[in-house]
Scaffold this motif. Structure first.
Motif, PDB file in Angstrom:
ATOM      1  N   ALA A   1       9.412   4.945  -6.398  1.00 23.35           N
ATOM      2  CA  ALA A   1       8.566   4.822  -5.207  1.00 23.35           C
ATOM      3  C   ALA A   1       7.213   4.235  -5.577  1.00 23.35           C
ATOM      4  O   ALA A   1       6.720   3.316  -4.909  1.00 23.35           O
ATOM      5  CB  ALA A   1       8.397   6.187  -4.557  1.00 23.35           C
ATOM      6  N   ASN A   2       6.621   4.740  -6.659  1.00 21.91           N
ATOM      7  CA  ASN A   2       5.328   4.209  -7.095  1.00 21.91           C
ATOM      8  C   ASN A   2       5.446   2.757  -7.541  1.00 21.91           C
ATOM      9  O   ASN A   2       4.572   1.941  -7.280  1.00 21.91           O
ATOM     10  CB  ASN A   2       4.779   5.044  -8.256  1.00 21.91           C
ATOM     11  N   TYR A   3       6.555   2.468  -8.219  1.00 21.77           N
ATOM     12  CA  TYR A   3       6.761   1.120  -8.717  1.00 21.77           C
ATOM     13  C   TYR A   3       6.874   0.142  -7.555  1.00 21.77           C
ATOM     14  O   TYR A   3       6.276  -0.932  -7.558  1.00 21.77           O
ATOM     15  CB  TYR A   3       8.020   1.080  -9.593  1.00 21.77           C
ATOM     16  N   GLN A   4       7.624   0.547  -6.535  1.00 21.23           N
ATOM     17  CA  GLN A   4       7.794  -0.346  -5.383  1.00 21.23           C
ATOM     18  C   GLN A   4       6.501  -0.532  -4.616  1.00 21.23           C
ATOM     19  O   GLN A   4       6.229  -1.608  -4.085  1.00 21.23           O
ATOM     20  CB  GLN A   4       8.898   0.169  -4.473  1.00 21.23           C
ATOM     21  N   GLU A   5       5.689   0.512  -4.592  1.00 21.86           N
ATOM     22  CA  GLU A   5       4.398   0.402  -3.939  1.00 21.86           C
ATOM     23  C   GLU A   5       3.546  -0.635  -4.665  1.00 21.86           C
ATOM     24  O   GLU A   5       2.880  -1.466  -4.042  1.00 21.86           O
ATOM     25  CB  GLU A   5       3.713   1.768  -3.970  1.00 21.86           C
ATOM     26  N   LEU A   6       3.603  -0.573  -5.995  1.00 24.29           N
ATOM     27  CA  LEU A   6       2.863  -1.552  -6.797  1.00 24.29           C
ATOM     28  C   LEU A   6       3.349  -2.961  -6.492  1.00 24.29           C
ATOM     29  O   LEU A   6       2.561  -3.868  -6.225  1.00 24.29           O
ATOM     30  CB  LEU A   6       3.033  -1.233  -8.292  1.00 24.29           C
ATOM     31  N   VAL A   7       4.682  -3.122  -6.496  1.00 26.07           N
ATOM     32  CA  VAL A   7       5.260  -4.445  -6.255  1.00 26.07           C
ATOM     33  C   VAL A   7       4.871  -4.979  -4.881  1.00 26.07           C
ATOM     34  O   VAL A   7       4.480  -6.143  -4.746  1.00 26.07           O
ATOM     35  CB  VAL A   7       6.798  -4.398  -6.401  1.00 26.07           C
ATOM     36  N   SER A   8       4.917  -4.123  -3.861  1.00 29.36           N
ATOM     37  CA  SER A   8       4.626  -4.641  -2.527  1.00 29.36           C
ATOM     38  C   SER A   8       3.146  -4.965  -2.379  1.00 29.36           C
ATOM     39  O   SER A   8       2.794  -5.918  -1.682  1.00 29.36           O
ATOM     40  CB  SER A   8       5.113  -3.669  -1.445  1.00 29.36           C
ATOM     41  N   THR A   9       2.267  -4.189  -3.045  1.00 25.14           N
ATOM     42  CA  THR A   9       0.843  -4.549  -3.010  1.00 25.14           C
ATOM     43  C   THR A   9       0.635  -5.902  -3.667  1.00 25.14           C
ATOM     44  O   THR A   9      -0.138  -6.734  -3.190  1.00 25.14           O
ATOM     45  CB  THR A   9      -0.007  -3.498  -3.752  1.00 25.14           C
ATOM     46  N   LEU A  10       1.332  -6.123  -4.770  1.00 25.62           N
ATOM     47  CA  LEU A  10       1.199  -7.391  -5.479  1.00 25.62           C
ATOM     48  C   LEU A  10       1.699  -8.534  -4.608  1.00 25.62           C
ATOM     49  O   LEU A  10       1.044  -9.570  -4.484  1.00 25.62           O
ATOM     50  CB  LEU A  10       1.976  -7.351  -6.794  1.00 25.62           C
ATOM     51  N   ASN A  11       2.858  -8.339  -3.973  1.00 22.19           N
ATOM     52  CA  ASN A  11       3.433  -9.400  -3.148  1.00 22.19           C
ATOM     53  C   ASN A  11       2.536  -9.753  -1.978  1.00 22.19           C
ATOM     54  O   ASN A  11       2.494 -10.911  -1.551  1.00 22.19           O
ATOM     55  CB  ASN A  11       4.815  -8.981  -2.629  1.00 22.19           C
TER      56      ASN A  11
END
Ligand SMILES: [Zn+2]
Ligand SMILES: [Zn+2]
Lengths: 177, 806
Positions: free
Chosen positions: A58-68
């Motif tokens: 969940a944290n990883y995906q949050e990071l990815v979506s912020t980056l995107n």
């Protein structure tokens, strides 16, 4: 020089001043904004992970979506340095006066992702208190500022990146229940 | 318009925007950078505080020194502030400069928590690092004023202090006479507190409108230990417990409970681990059933180590099934021809570990690391001690839980009383009492009508209370969380009031972080008010510990095969119980230890400075050093598969490993230090206190002692205590008299007690009672004291009679 030539130069200079400079400036600011949100996201990701002792999907995906959301593409590198408790013990057999130094070995992104994405898994990668987590993020595409700059002066080396962030820290809790 | 003009206008519009934007973004970047820096500093300081706590508890026998936990916490807060000050670059300015930014540091421990927060405290007069007292040289009495102490006018002296006249240890001879003159001679020799007008007084006082009130300064103090407790009130607590009850239940991070309070006329103080009923299906010592005993008696019988013990356990696993009976046995162990008790065996183990690590030839290297004679003794004793500890744990837990399920099985979450029970300090009293446990019960605006109540039964015998989906677990977690949150809010708002300049708010702690706080010993620190760029910093950091003496986590337990334990062979690794590489078949025995044992092993011998290891096995590079390993799990459809899991899936372990798991975790729990522990676990009822005279006329004369009996079954009676005084006999040549006790007119105890005659001072007789046959079903309705052996008349005064229940 003829007036015509001067007029052409003036128009060219005018065009650069009027369009390219503001465009470049705005593009650079936009990269600054991206840097800001990328740095914030990376810091948050690392601090969250080290406080609970686990990297969660969940944290990883949050990071990815912020980056995107910044409109660029990124390369995320995660490294966990695992504290090896055995080393001290091994050295103690030959000398009793040296305490085992803190020796770490590293686990990298692909190994961590393997655990995170396992279908019969908990979608989390556990770390132990004393381990060190570091995350580094770099953009892989060319941002607009880079493209514009590239048109005027060349950038040496292809891997020069515009937006990057890294953060690391010691893990303060052992993950897993 | 010319193109040039357009260009100029365009530039005039665009340039300021670009410049302002750029300035703004850079300021924002700076803010984030500073904030990130503070975050890191706070997390690292909190981690240091936790490390200090771990190290200090690791080599400490917490039970031996009163309040040693408190001093350990104080040491930990010092570490926190020192690290934080150093990190912020103001180490030499002292902690005080950092203090102001820390509204609270929260220590959540096994059975309660500490809050370290600023409080107003009076300033005590000191000179040359010594406390100055009334009567010392340099202290002069200026007279007295009267102040109002709870409606009563009181005199309090006012003093002035001249440090130039102060000489350490020397008295001013005239002071006492002066005080007598003012009628305040009782103040002689007292400490002095600073008043607002610069004078000193020996008492803390305040009256509105005065200038000589006590002056307070703000100081961080560690508030008193607050247990994870809730108070329950109602009627008919359980099947076997009629009448009104008023109980305080102290919870812990695991399934250990302490229950204190009244059920009807009986005051109970019960303590133990709660397990599902029928977890222990049989328990015998030399063939005798252990379960009808009181948990304390049973424990003593077991830990004596001199009996053949055998228990069968059948706990509920995480999938709801039971493993089908696991037998744990123990035969008395001998060492040097002596039968070992539990404590003696531990003592010998310590000696054997020391022996391995001795350095006979002085070369700085332990010389017996491969001495199998010592190592195999360690393996034998360690295995035995662990079985014994586990048997004690299960038997005690079963006896205690049976009591809970028959006496507290009607208590519901909504029976939580509307205040915090048993908190020592007044200022934790609440203004709106219903706030505290609002998740169990809410009231309408009138404060009387119940809007909502959670009627879940807390103690349900057929579910495993250790599992997170049990009613007990979720209730417990709610109580602890509400309790902490409430007191933390109070501490932070008290801080707010003190500061008056800025508004400090308690940040919201995330659910995942609560889970962490509620399962392990943690330090949570709050930092607020530092200026960082464009905003004011407000954040918190949590550090949790899995390596300490205060908790036991099943996932932090390691196992080796018994005959591989502690050998220096690199093949003999330690593993987690569910690691594929942990060898063994159905007949294998395992020895367990906790992660803490390994982590704090290496500071073992401080006197010789030898870095020796009690646990010589190496950790497995699959499960022990990192903790991500593929193992047997259930997939989404509930079928066995390979995968990852944070939990130990007991139902998929082999029978020998199941047993190892249950023995290992039980033995570790048995050894945990409990701050709130009470030595006995029983209830008592005072039945007679009238000090009347008893007269025993002749041999076998019986006098009735009973009054106000609450009529509980005889099988529950553990002891009857009778205190008598003024024992006299007509025949002066007799020195002693014997008594026995008779219950319900016919059940005579096997014990007789001897009391001295011609003794005026009180003497107490304790009659142990253990009746397990049919007669135990009768309720106690009469207690008689019978004089035996002596013909002559004996008189005495009856002071006190107590029944102790199991
Ligand atoms: Zn040696
Ligand atoms: Zn392993």
């Amino acid at each position: 020089m003829s007036d015509t030539l001067i007029t052409v130069v003036a128009i060219l200079l005018g065009a650069i001043l009027m369009f390219v400079f503001p465009l470049m400036s705005v593009a650079e600011r936009s990269d600054d904004m991206s840097s800001l949100s990328v740095q914030t996201a990376v810091t948050e990701f690392v601090d969250n992970s080290r406080a609970v002792g686990k990297i969660t999907m969940a944290n990883y995906q949050e990071l990815v979506s912020t980056l995107n959301a910044t409109g660029n593409t990124y390369d995320i590198e995660i490294e966990v340095k695992v504290l090896d408790e055995n080393v001290g013990k091994k050295s103690a057999w030959t000398t009793g006066t040296v305490i085992g130094e803190n020796i770490y070995y590293s686990v990298y992104t692909s190994q961590i992702m393997e655990v995170l994405t396992d279908e019969n898994g908990t979608s989390s990668y556990n770390m132990a208190e004393g381990d060190i987590i570091s995350v580094s993020v770099k953009n892989t595409n060319k941002t607009m500022a880079q493209t514009i700059r590239g048109a005027f002066y060349s950038i040496s080396g292809n891997d020069t990146y515009q937006i990057s962030a890294q953060h690391s820290g010691i893990v303060t809790a052992t993950g897993s229940n | 318009m010319k193109i040039q003009s357009l260009a100029v206008i365009f530039a005039i519009i665009i340039l300021p925007i670009v410049i302002i934007l750029s300035y703004f973004i850079h300021a924002e970047v700076d803010t984030i950078a500073i904030q990130t820096g503070y975050d890191t500093k706070l997390i690292d300081s909190t981690h240091d505080a936790m490390a200090a706590l771990e190290i200090n508890t690791a080599n400490e026998d917490l039970s031996s020194v009163a309040d040693s936990l408190r001093s350990i916490i104080e040491a930990s807060t010092n570490v926190f502030f020192n690290t934080l000050a150093t990190n912020l670059g103001i180490s030499n300015a002292g902690n005080a400069s950092v203090d102001a930014y820390v509204p609270a540091v929260l220590y959540t421990l096994y059975d309660g928590y500490y809050i370290y927060s600023p409080t107003r405290v009076p300033e005590i007069l000191t000179a040359d690092d010594d406390v100055v007292y009334v009567g010392d040289k340099g202290v002069t009495c200026l007279g007295y004023t009267t102040y109002n102490a709870g409606g009563v006018e009181k005199r309090v002296g006012r003093y002035k202090f001249e440090s130039s006249a102060y000489v350490k240890g020397e008295k001013n001879d005239s002071t006492y006479g002066v005080l007598e003159g003012y009628g305040i001679s009782h103040e002689y020799g007292q400490m002095l507190y600073l008043n607002e007008d610069g004078t000193y007084s020996p008492q803390v006082h305040h009256t509105d409108g005065r200038t000589d009130n006590t002056k307070y300064k703000q100081s961080h103090i560690l508030k008193s230990y607050m247990p994870y407790s809730a108070r329950y009130q109602g009627t008919n607590a359980g099947t076997d417990a009629a009448g009104d009850y008023d109980l305080t239940i102290n919870y812990t991070l695991d399934n250990y409970l302490t229950i204190e309070g009244n059920i009807g006329a009986v005051y109970y103080s019960k303590t133990g681990y709660l397990i599902s009923s029928n977890t222990v299906t049989s328990a015998t010592a030399n063939g005798e059933d252990l379960l009808p005993y009181n948990e304390k008696t049973a424990e003593e019988m077991i830990l004596a180590g001199d009996k053949e013990l055998s228990i069968t356990i059948d706990p509920i696993m995480e999938n709801g099934d039971r493993p089908g009976g696991i037998e744990i046995t123990y035969s008395p162990m001998e060492y040097d021809g002596e039968v070992l008790s539990y404590s003696k065996a531990k003592e010998i183990l310590t000696k054997l570990y020391e022996k391995i690590n001795t350095d006979d030839d002085g070369d700085g290297i332990p010389d017996h690391t491969e001495d199998m004679a010592i190592i195999s003794e360690i393996q034998r004793l360690e295995l035995g001690v662990q079985q014994l500890g586990a048997i004690a744990y299960y038997v005690k837990a079963e006896i205690f839980s049976d009591w809970v399920y028959s006496n507290l099985n009607n208590i519901r979450a909504s029976n939580v009383a509307d205040d915090i029970a048993k908190l020592n300090e007044d200022y934790f009293e609440t203004e709106s009492k219903f706030d505290l446990f609002h998740s169990f019960k809410t009231f309408a605006d009138d404060g009387v009508t119940v809007d909502y109540e959670d009627t879940t039964l807390i103690f349900q015998s057929d579910v495993n209370p250790e599992l997170a989906d049990s009613a007990f677990y979720s209730h417990k977690v709610n109580v602890i969380r509400n309790n902490i949150q409430y007191n933390l809010n109070l501490a932070i708002s008290a801080y707010n009031e003190m500061l008056q300049t800025r508004n400090v708010q308690m940040p919201v702690i995330k659910d995942s972080e609560w889970e962490q706080i509620l399962t392990r010993v943690s330090v949570t620190s709050f930092m607020q008010g530092l200026q960082c760029g464009m905003k004011v910093y407000n954040n918190y950091a949590i550090a949790s510990s899995t390596n300490n003496e205060l908790t036991m986590l099943p996932t932090e337990m390691y196992y080796t095969v018994d005959n591989e334990f502690n050998t220096a062979n690199v093949e003999h690794e330690y593993h987690k119980i569910d690691c594929d590489n942990l060898p063994g078949d159905d007949g294998t025995n395992y020895i367990s230890f906790t992660s803490k044992d390994i982590k704090y092993d290496k500071i073992y011998d401080r006197s010789t400075r030898l870095y020796a290891y009690d646990h010589r096995n190496l950790g497995c590079y699959r499960c022990a050093i990192p903790s991500n390993y593929e193992k047997d799990v259930y997939d989404r459809n509930g079928n066995p598969a390979r995968g990852y899991s944070d939990d130990i899936i007991i139902s998929l372990l082999s029978p020998a490993k199941k047993k190892a798991y249950y023995v290992g975790t039980a033995n570790a729990k048995q050894a945990i230090y409990k701050t709130n522990a009470i030595t006995d676990s029983n209830g008592f009822e005072v039945i007679n206190q009238d000090e009347s005279t008893l007269e025993f006329l002749n041999r076998d004369s019986v006098q009735d002692l009973s009054a106000n009996l609450s009529a509980r079954p005889i099988k529950e009676v553990r002891e009857v205590e009778v205190t008598l005084s003024n024992l006299k006999c007509d025949n002066a040549s007799e020195a002693t008299v014997n008594f026995t006790l008779i219950l319900n007119g016919s059940i005579e105890t096997d014990y007789s007690m001897v009391l001295n005659l011609e003794q005026a001072t009180p003497q107490t007789m304790v009659f142990p009672i253990h009746i397990t046959d049919d007669r135990g079903e009768q309720t106690v309705n009469r207690i008689g004291l019978k004089k035996i052996d002596l013909e002559d008349r004996v008189t005495c005064r009856k002071l006190n009679v107590r029944i102790v229940y199991e």
